[in-house]
Each structure stands twice: as structure tokens, then as C-alpha cells.
Design a protein around this motif. Structure first.
Motif, PDB file in Angstrom:
ATOM      1  N   ASP A   1      36.445  29.666  29.272  1.00  0.00           N
ATOM      2  CA  ASP A   1      37.480  30.083  28.330  1.00  0.00           C
ATOM      3  C   ASP A   1      38.075  31.401  28.827  1.00  0.00           C
ATOM      4  O   ASP A   1      37.356  32.404  28.961  1.00  0.00           O
ATOM      5  N   LEU A   2      39.373  31.410  29.101  1.00  0.00           N
ATOM      6  CA  LEU A   2      40.019  32.606  29.651  1.00  0.00           C
ATOM      7  C   LEU A   2      40.116  33.739  28.647  1.00  0.00           C
ATOM      8  O   LEU A   2      40.398  34.877  29.028  1.00  0.00           O
TER       9      LEU A   2
ATOM     10  N   ARG B   1      34.914  37.559  33.528  1.00  0.00           N
ATOM     11  CA  ARG B   1      34.582  38.472  34.623  1.00  0.00           C
ATOM     12  C   ARG B   1      33.312  38.012  35.350  1.00  0.00           C
ATOM     13  O   ARG B   1      33.230  38.069  36.584  1.00  0.00           O
ATOM     14  N   ARG B   2      32.324  37.567  34.598  1.00  0.00           N
ATOM     15  CA  ARG B   2      31.075  37.114  35.207  1.00  0.00           C
ATOM     16  C   ARG B   2      31.312  35.890  36.092  1.00  0.00           C
ATOM     17  O   ARG B   2      30.825  35.819  37.227  1.00  0.00           O
ATOM     18  N   ARG B   3      32.070  34.937  35.584  1.00  0.00           N
ATOM     19  CA  ARG B   3      32.364  33.727  36.352  1.00  0.00           C
ATOM     20  C   ARG B   3      33.149  34.052  37.612  1.00  0.00           C
ATOM     21  O   ARG B   3      32.896  33.507  38.689  1.00  0.00           O
ATOM     22  N   LEU B   4      34.124  34.929  37.479  1.00  0.00           N
ATOM     23  CA  LEU B   4      34.929  35.308  38.638  1.00  0.00           C
ATOM     24  C   LEU B   4      34.082  36.009  39.693  1.00  0.00           C
ATOM     25  O   LEU B   4      34.277  35.825  40.896  1.00  0.00           O
ATOM     26  N   GLY B   5      33.124  36.800  39.236  1.00  0.00           N
ATOM     27  CA  GLY B   5      32.220  37.446  40.170  1.00  0.00           C
ATOM     28  C   GLY B   5      31.420  36.424  40.961  1.00  0.00           C
ATOM     29  O   GLY B   5      31.196  36.584  42.170  1.00  0.00           O
ATOM     30  N   GLU B   6      30.990  35.352  40.279  1.00  0.00           N
ATOM     31  CA  GLU B   6      30.254  34.284  40.951  1.00  0.00           C
ATOM     32  C   GLU B   6      31.149  33.564  41.960  1.00  0.00           C
ATOM     33  O   GLU B   6      30.713  33.204  43.063  1.00  0.00           O
ATOM     34  N   ILE B   7      32.416  33.376  41.583  1.00  0.00           N
ATOM     35  CA  ILE B   7      33.346  32.668  42.465  1.00  0.00           C
ATOM     36  C   ILE B   7      33.577  33.451  43.750  1.00  0.00           C
ATOM     37  O   ILE B   7      33.439  32.912  44.854  1.00  0.00           O
TER      38      ILE B   7
ATOM     39  N   CYS C   1      41.850  38.078  36.604  1.00  0.00           N
ATOM     40  CA  CYS C   1      41.685  37.242  37.793  1.00  0.00           C
ATOM     41  C   CYS C   1      42.095  38.004  39.052  1.00  0.00           C
ATOM     42  O   CYS C   1      41.396  37.976  40.075  1.00  0.00           O
ATOM     43  N   LEU C   2      43.221  38.712  38.983  1.00  0.00           N
ATOM     44  CA  LEU C   2      43.679  39.462  40.145  1.00  0.00           C
ATOM     45  C   LEU C   2      42.695  40.574  40.490  1.00  0.00           C
ATOM     46  O   LEU C   2      42.355  40.784  41.663  1.00  0.00           O
ATOM     47  N   GLN C   3      42.230  41.306  39.488  1.00  0.00           N
ATOM     48  CA  GLN C   3      41.277  42.386  39.742  1.00  0.00           C
ATOM     49  C   GLN C   3      40.040  41.869  40.474  1.00  0.00           C
ATOM     50  O   GLN C   3      39.501  42.553  41.346  1.00  0.00           O
ATOM     51  N   SER C   4      39.618  40.659  40.141  1.00  0.00           N
ATOM     52  CA  SER C   4      38.400  40.104  40.716  1.00  0.00           C
ATOM     53  C   SER C   4      38.569  39.675  42.170  1.00  0.00           C
ATOM     54  O   SER C   4      37.628  39.778  42.959  1.00  0.00           O
TER      55      SER C   4
END
Length: 237
Positions: A48-49, A56-62, A105-108
Motif C-alpha cells: 500500500d503506497l 520505505r521498508r519495502r523499497l529498502g528491500e528492493i 520512491c525517488l528518495q529510495s
């Protein structure tokens, strides 16, 4: 392999973008709430965005697994309402998905892009940013996305990172067909107003995303490109 992160990449325009970027040789990571209706991806993450911490956690994993150098912020919600019936809570929800999530998303992915000395950010906006009845929250969010796109172009160009937006016009998707039934006079009026006299397709948008995501587009940044069959010109005239 180089990787692209596509939000809302499971169906309709997002699916076409995922397929096209896969054909371009990129590994596509999809962030969405629904299962993909295609197989053009290397990873799918259900997220969920609007849940900032979880996102943030998911993006870190990606980014720890996939070196993402292309970001396509495609996910978005509308929530139509007349201005006197527009709920501030709905505006906040639209803002969370259409404006805040692209920033997160961009920050990540920025550290990976900077390290690579190359990055492409494509924000899928809408010609509704120019104005449309019953779209106060949505138009505000997409106009904001245009402003962020231009700001990112100025800030990130020195790192070899470009940022552009695409403003689709009427695109033939399952959602459009649901809201605009075939044979309805109002649907015909929409098509008749398009100078090229046809509806757009998800592939029309994907073609533009493909170019702006490519190394060939290194001298194009800070732009809003309307993929609308000429409707934007007609509206301006």
C-alpha cells in the motif's frame, strides 16, 4: 542487468509499461496492490503506497537486491467530486498516492542512480492537470507532480539523472470502458474530440515511457509530454 521500478505495474497502462521495459532488456520490479495480469517482471511486491513506513521498508528491500536505475511512478487514484463536495480526507488520500509516494520512491532509488551516474525518472501524470470538472483533488495532485518533475530535473541533472512526466489523454483501459460504455453518446463525444480520431492505448503511453527511460533520452529532462492524440492542443486552442 539494469532494473526498473514500476508502481502500479500490474494492469492497464502499468502492465503495458512493464512489458515494454522488459522488451527493452530491463528487469522490472512491480510495486502494486493487485497481482500482475502478465509475466513481464522479475519481482512483484504487494504494498500500500499510503503506508509510509511499510513503503520505505519495502523499497529498502528492493534496492538492496535490485540496482534500480529507472523509476516509473505510474500508480495513482482519482476520487472524483465537485469542489463543494470535495472531502479534505479524500484530498489527503489522493495526495498520499499521487504526490508523496513518488517522492519516497525517488528518495529510495537515488543512491543507486547516483552511484551508477545515470538514472531515469518518469512520472505518469494526466492531462487533467490542466483542469477538468469533478477533479479538484486529482488535478491538484497531478499539477503538483509536474512541479516536482521540473524541480527534480534541476536538482539531479548533474548526476546524469533525468526526470520527465507523461500526461496521457483518453486511454482505452478496462477502467475507461467501465466508466464510458461503448455506444454511449458521451463516449462517442470523447473520441470525436480527439484530433487523431481514435482512443489511445496503453502501448501508446508505454512507447513514450520506453524512450524517456532509455539512455537515448539523456538530453530530455524537466518536460511534460502529453500522449493525448492532440487533445491538449485542442483544449489550449
Amino acid at each position: 542487468m539494469e532494473y526498473a521500478l514500476v508502481t502500479g505495474g500490474s494492469r492497464n497502462i502499468g502492465a503495458a509499461i512493464a512489458r515494454r521495459l522488459t522488451e527493452d532488456g530491463l528487469g522490472v520490479v512491480i510495486l502494486d496492490r493487485v497481482e500482475p495480469e502478465h509475466d513481464a517482471f522479475v519481482s512483484f511486491i504487494d504494498q500500500d503506497l499510503t503506508e509510509v513506513d511499510g513503503l520505505r521498508r519495502r523499497l529498502g528491500e528492493i534496492v538492496s537486491t535490485f540496482p534500480v536505475t529507472r523509476l516509473v511512478n505510474n500508480a495513482g487514484i482519482v476520487l472524483p467530486a465537485a469542489v463543494d463536495e470535495t472531502d479534505p480526507a479524500d484530498m489527503a488520500r489522493v495526495h498520499a498516492v499521487n504526490v508523496v509516494a513518488p517522492v519516497i520512491c525517488l528518495q529510495s532509488v537515488l543512491p543507486t542512480m547516483r552511484a551508477a551516474g545515470m538514472g531515469r525518472v518518469v512520472n505518469v501524470s494526466s492531462r487533467v492537470a490542466l483542469g477538468k470538472e469533478l477533479r479538484t483533488a486529482y488535478a491538484a495532485s497531478k499539477a503538483g507532480l509536474h512541479g516536482m518533475t521540473k524541480t527534480w530535473a534541476l536538482e539531479l541533472g548533474r548526476f546524469g539523472i533525468t526526470a520527465n512526466a507523461i500526461g496521457p489523454g483518453p486511454i482505452r483501459t478496462s477502467l475507461f470502458d467501465q466508466v464510458n460504455p461503448s455506444g454511449d453518446p458521451r463516449t462517442k463525444a470523447v473520441v470525436d474530440a480527439i484530433p487523431v480520431r481514435r482512443m489511445g492505448t496503453p502501448d501508446d503511453v508505454a512507447d513514450a515511457v520506453s524512450f524517456l527511460s532509455s539512455e537515448r533520452a539523456g538530453f530530455v529532462t524537466g518536460q511534460v509530454i502529453y500522449v493525448c492524440g492532440g487533445m491538449t492542443v485542442g483544449a489550449a486552442g
